[in-house]
Every structure is written in structure tokens, then in C-alpha cells.
Enzyme design. Sequence first.
Site, PDB file in Angstrom:
ATOM      1  N   GLY A  30       3.940  -5.254   1.178  1.00 50.64           N
ATOM      2  CA  GLY A  30       3.413  -3.903   1.422  1.00 50.64           C
ATOM      3  C   GLY A  30       4.409  -3.121   2.265  1.00 50.64           C
ATOM      4  O   GLY A  30       4.041  -2.308   3.108  1.00 50.64           O
ATOM      5  N   GLY A  33       4.907   1.080   2.758  1.00 53.32           N
ATOM      6  CA  GLY A  33       3.902   1.914   3.407  1.00 53.32           C
ATOM      7  C   GLY A  33       4.346   2.457   4.760  1.00 53.32           C
ATOM      8  O   GLY A  33       5.516   2.346   5.133  1.00 53.32           O
ATOM      9  N   ASP A  56       6.768  -4.824  -2.509  1.00 51.02           N
ATOM     10  CA  ASP A  56       5.643  -3.894  -2.683  1.00 51.02           C
ATOM     11  C   ASP A  56       5.419  -3.708  -4.175  1.00 51.02           C
ATOM     12  O   ASP A  56       6.227  -4.182  -4.991  1.00 51.02           O
ATOM     13  CB  ASP A  56       5.986  -2.531  -2.007  1.00 51.02           C
ATOM     14  CG  ASP A  56       4.743  -1.732  -1.621  1.00 51.02           C
ATOM     15  OD1 ASP A  56       3.985  -1.342  -2.535  1.00 51.02           O
ATOM     16  OD2 ASP A  56       4.522  -1.490  -0.422  1.00 51.02           O
ATOM     17  N   ARG A  58       5.398  -0.645  -5.272  1.00 50.11           N
ATOM     18  CA  ARG A  58       6.134   0.609  -5.514  1.00 50.11           C
ATOM     19  C   ARG A  58       7.411   0.574  -4.676  1.00 50.11           C
ATOM     20  O   ARG A  58       7.442  -0.097  -3.624  1.00 50.11           O
ATOM     21  CB  ARG A  58       5.276   1.830  -5.148  1.00 50.11           C
ATOM     22  CG  ARG A  58       4.831   1.813  -3.699  1.00 50.11           C
ATOM     23  CD  ARG A  58       3.965   2.996  -3.329  1.00 50.11           C
ATOM     24  NE  ARG A  58       3.487   2.853  -1.957  1.00 50.11           N
ATOM     25  CZ  ARG A  58       3.575   3.779  -1.018  1.00 50.11           C
ATOM     26  NH1 ARG A  58       4.129   4.940  -1.272  1.00 50.11           N
ATOM     27  NH2 ARG A  58       3.107   3.575   0.194  1.00 50.11           N
ATOM     28  N   ASP A  74       3.134  -7.859  -6.619  1.00 52.29           N
ATOM     29  CA  ASP A  74       1.711  -7.570  -6.471  1.00 52.29           C
ATOM     30  C   ASP A  74       1.122  -8.784  -5.762  1.00 52.29           C
ATOM     31  O   ASP A  74       1.127  -9.884  -6.310  1.00 52.29           O
ATOM     32  CB  ASP A  74       1.064  -7.375  -7.851  1.00 52.29           C
ATOM     33  CG  ASP A  74      -0.428  -7.071  -7.734  1.00 52.29           C
ATOM     34  OD1 ASP A  74      -1.012  -7.330  -6.656  1.00 52.29           O
ATOM     35  OD2 ASP A  74      -1.006  -6.573  -8.722  1.00 52.29           O
ATOM     36  N   ILE A  75       0.625  -8.580  -4.559  1.00 53.50           N
ATOM     37  CA  ILE A  75       0.169  -9.697  -3.726  1.00 53.50           C
ATOM     38  C   ILE A  75      -1.001 -10.457  -4.360  1.00 53.50           C
ATOM     39  O   ILE A  75      -1.286 -11.598  -3.992  1.00 53.50           O
ATOM     40  CB  ILE A  75      -0.184  -9.204  -2.300  1.00 53.50           C
ATOM     41  CG1 ILE A  75      -0.572 -10.350  -1.361  1.00 53.50           C
ATOM     42  CG2 ILE A  75      -1.262  -8.157  -2.320  1.00 53.50           C
ATOM     43  CD1 ILE A  75       0.447 -11.416  -1.193  1.00 53.50           C
ATOM     44  N   TYR A 164     -13.684  -1.553   4.740  1.00 55.02           N
ATOM     45  CA  TYR A 164     -12.410  -1.856   5.406  1.00 55.02           C
ATOM     46  C   TYR A 164     -12.651  -2.682   6.675  1.00 55.02           C
ATOM     47  O   TYR A 164     -12.021  -3.714   6.899  1.00 55.02           O
ATOM     48  CB  TYR A 164     -11.724  -0.527   5.736  1.00 55.02           C
ATOM     49  CG  TYR A 164     -10.422  -0.618   6.487  1.00 55.02           C
ATOM     50  CD1 TYR A 164      -9.274  -1.102   5.874  1.00 55.02           C
ATOM     51  CD2 TYR A 164     -10.333  -0.171   7.813  1.00 55.02           C
ATOM     52  CE1 TYR A 164      -8.067  -1.145   6.558  1.00 55.02           C
ATOM     53  CE2 TYR A 164      -9.130  -0.208   8.498  1.00 55.02           C
ATOM     54  CZ  TYR A 164      -7.999  -0.694   7.875  1.00 55.02           C
ATOM     55  OH  TYR A 164      -6.809  -0.734   8.550  1.00 55.02           O
ATOM     56  N   LYS A 168     -11.579  -6.535   7.661  1.00 53.20           N
ATOM     57  CA  LYS A 168     -10.763  -6.845   8.843  1.00 53.20           C
ATOM     58  C   LYS A 168     -11.477  -7.860   9.725  1.00 53.20           C
ATOM     59  O   LYS A 168     -10.856  -8.763  10.282  1.00 53.20           O
ATOM     60  CB  LYS A 168     -10.444  -5.570   9.635  1.00 53.20           C
ATOM     61  CG  LYS A 168      -9.467  -4.624   8.932  1.00 53.20           C
ATOM     62  CD  LYS A 168      -8.096  -5.244   8.730  1.00 53.20           C
ATOM     63  CE  LYS A 168      -7.086  -4.293   8.116  1.00 53.20           C
ATOM     64  NZ  LYS A 168      -5.837  -4.949   7.714  1.00 53.20           N
TER      65      LYS A 168
END
Length: 349
Positions: A30, A33, A56, A58, A74-75, A164, A168
Site C-alpha cells: 500500500g 498512499g 501497491d 496502483r 494485490d494484498i 473501519y 482496527k
Amino acid sequence: MQIYFPIKVLDNIIFVKIFKCMQERILIIGSSGQIGTELVIELRKIYGNENVIASDIRPSCDAVMQTGPFENLDILDEELLRNIVKKYKVTQVYLLAALLSATAEQNIELGWKLNMRSHSHVLDLAKDGLIKKIFWPSSIAVFGPTTPRENTPQYTIMEPNTVYGITKQAGERWNEYYFNKFGVDVRSIRYPGLIGWKSAPGGGTTDYAVEIFHKAITDGEYESFLSENTSLPMMYMPDAIRATIELMESPSNNVKIRSSYNVAGFSFTPKRLSEEVAKHIPNFKMSYKPDFRQEIADSWPSSIDDTHAKNDWGWELKYNLEKMTSDLMINLKEKYKKFHNEQKNTDIQ
Ligand SMILES: NC(=O)c1ccc[n+]([C@@H]2O[C@H](COP(=O)([O-])OP(=O)(O)OC[C@H]3O[C@@H](n4cnc5c(N)ncnc54)[C@H](O)[C@@H]3O)[C@@H](O)[C@H]2O)c1
């Protein structure tokens, strides 16, 4: 014998074990970002460009793409993740891929899937002995409307009411479980809202505090999606990057909390921020039109107690609101000036 040598992380000297540093291979997932972009650049200065692999779904900016390795990852593809880890002999993973608070509320299935699967894929790499250390960020979103809002302690009621926040909180429990059961060296920070000028924010509830600076410079005005008196804890990106690296470089015994550490930053309201911005942009106008993100913000703490981070690994904040605003304004005005000059040159050609 352990030999330490000093490294400079954003104007601060920290000491790193010399042989360890030379042997590390770091994968950032990632990395295109808001945090990843800046973290890759700092870690490459410390560990060497070739030893920090950005990844990432992208591409990133030139400062990342042209200075070292980048992998399209892609994770959610666990096999590809394992192949990349083996290919580069990765020793540490920083997992930053996630759907943030506002975006996850609009796509709850993907929010749950991405945030949870990515985490267990990376934890399992360490459990299986493929990597030695993990950084996984948590957030102030782990807290909820029943949490004490002022000076929120490390240990308190945690009943998050966003997808979210739920991911977390579950992630924090996973961290502690994998540390206790399998000895996985996982480290984590509950970031407050992060404010930087180098990269765009990725869909969080505190994004207004980044957008305001851009709009102040380009339009002289900004409409905030949070109400004027919504106080939230925030942190300037250089402090957040330094906190992350300092935690990762701390001796393992000092990292006493394996779920995630509170770090405070500083708290302000949109109104207070607009007053600070107005010192740099005369006639700046702020208006307020709260949207769905207001409800999320109302469920979060307004300030944080970070005594444990200070005591355990020596965390110290450098930037306050005034210092951050001045630094950010100088850099962002320069960035826009450069952009306009480049545009002008292209037009002339
Ligand atoms: N920015 C903040 O204010 C803040 C605050 C608290 C916690 N955090 C946490 O820090 C981490 C990074 O946040 P950020 O602000 O840099 O987020 P961001 O949205 O800016 O970046 C996330 C990156 O993950 C990538 N990504 C998305 N799906 C992916 C996939 N399937 N595989 C690989 N990459 C994928 C995106 O392309 C993006 O570049 C997240 O875990 C976030 O929850 C951020």
C-alpha cells in the site's frame, strides 16, 4: 557485540544496529498512499534504495517509482505476496493497504475483507518464519461513542461503531494474539488524523485538514465537511513517519504493548485551523457543510493520552498546530508555484 550508528530521520538522530540495518529487506504494502509515499522515501534513505520494495495495486509518484523496486501487488493475493517475500528475501513488512474510515463506510464488504485478510496474510508470513518484523497501523477509530473523549487513555472502553473501527479493533486483538501465541514481532500505532503535503489523503474522516490547505492556496476558500467545533487529534506527517520508524527500531523488550500504542499529536477544531490558515492566506474564507463523516467524527476522541508510548520507547512530538501550518504552507506554496511554472513552459512550447 552490537554496534550502533546514528541515522537522521526527518532532522532527528536515532541509533540503529549497524549489521542489522545492512541485512534488512523491507516490503511496504500500500506504498502509493498518503503514508506509504513518505515512508518509502524515508526508509530508502536509511536502508538503501534497493532494500526497500514498494508495492501497491496502483503506481506511485516518481520519487518512489524511480528510486527503487516496485511490485504490483494485490494484498488479497496471498500466493503472490509469498512469492514476492521469497524473491526479495524480505525481513520486515509495513502493511499500509486498507480502506479508510469514510470509504469503508460506503463499501462495508470490501472494508472488512481488505482490512482483515491483508492483516492475517501478513501475520501468517511471520508465523511461518518467512519474515521477522511487522508494522501494522491502527487508528483512533478503534474508540467509539462510549469511550471517554478527553485525554482518551491507552486502556479504556472500546466500542467502535464504524466498519473501519471494527476492523482496527479486531486487528489489534490479532496482533496481541499472534505475539502471545506465536511470538510474532508485530508493532503498531493508533495514528490520529495525519496531515501532509506530499501526497493526497485516501478517504478518511480527517481529510478536511489536508484539503483546506490546497483550497486555501488555489481558491482562497474552503467548505469543511465537519462542523466548526469538531475537535479531533491530528499529527503532522514528519512526526508520524518518525514515530513509525522509531517504534520499529526500538529494542523488542521496550515494545510492551503489542496491540497498538496511543500517540497523541495535537487537537484542534476546523474553526481553529481556519484561523491558523488565515494567518498565511489573508481573506481566507471558511464555510461548513457537515456530511455523513460528521457522525464518524462525533464517535471519536477529541484528545489522546500517550503516556505509554513516551515511557516505553521515548516518543516525543515535535510539531504543534502553528509550526505545522507554517511548514506546510511554505512547502505547498512552493509546490503549486513549481507546478504553474511547468504548465507555463509547456504552454509556450
Ligand atoms: N492517513 C491517516 O490519517 C490515517 C490515520 C489512521 C490510520 N491510518 C492507517 O494507515 C494506513 C495507511 O493509510 P493511508 O492514509 O496511507 O491510506 P491511503 O488510502 O492513502 O493508502 C492506502 C493504499 O493502499 C492501496 N491498496 C488498496 N487496496 C489494495 C490492495 N488490495 N492491495 C494492495 N494495495 C492496496 C491503495 O492503492 C493506496 O495506495 C491504513 O491502514 C490506515 O488505516 C491512516
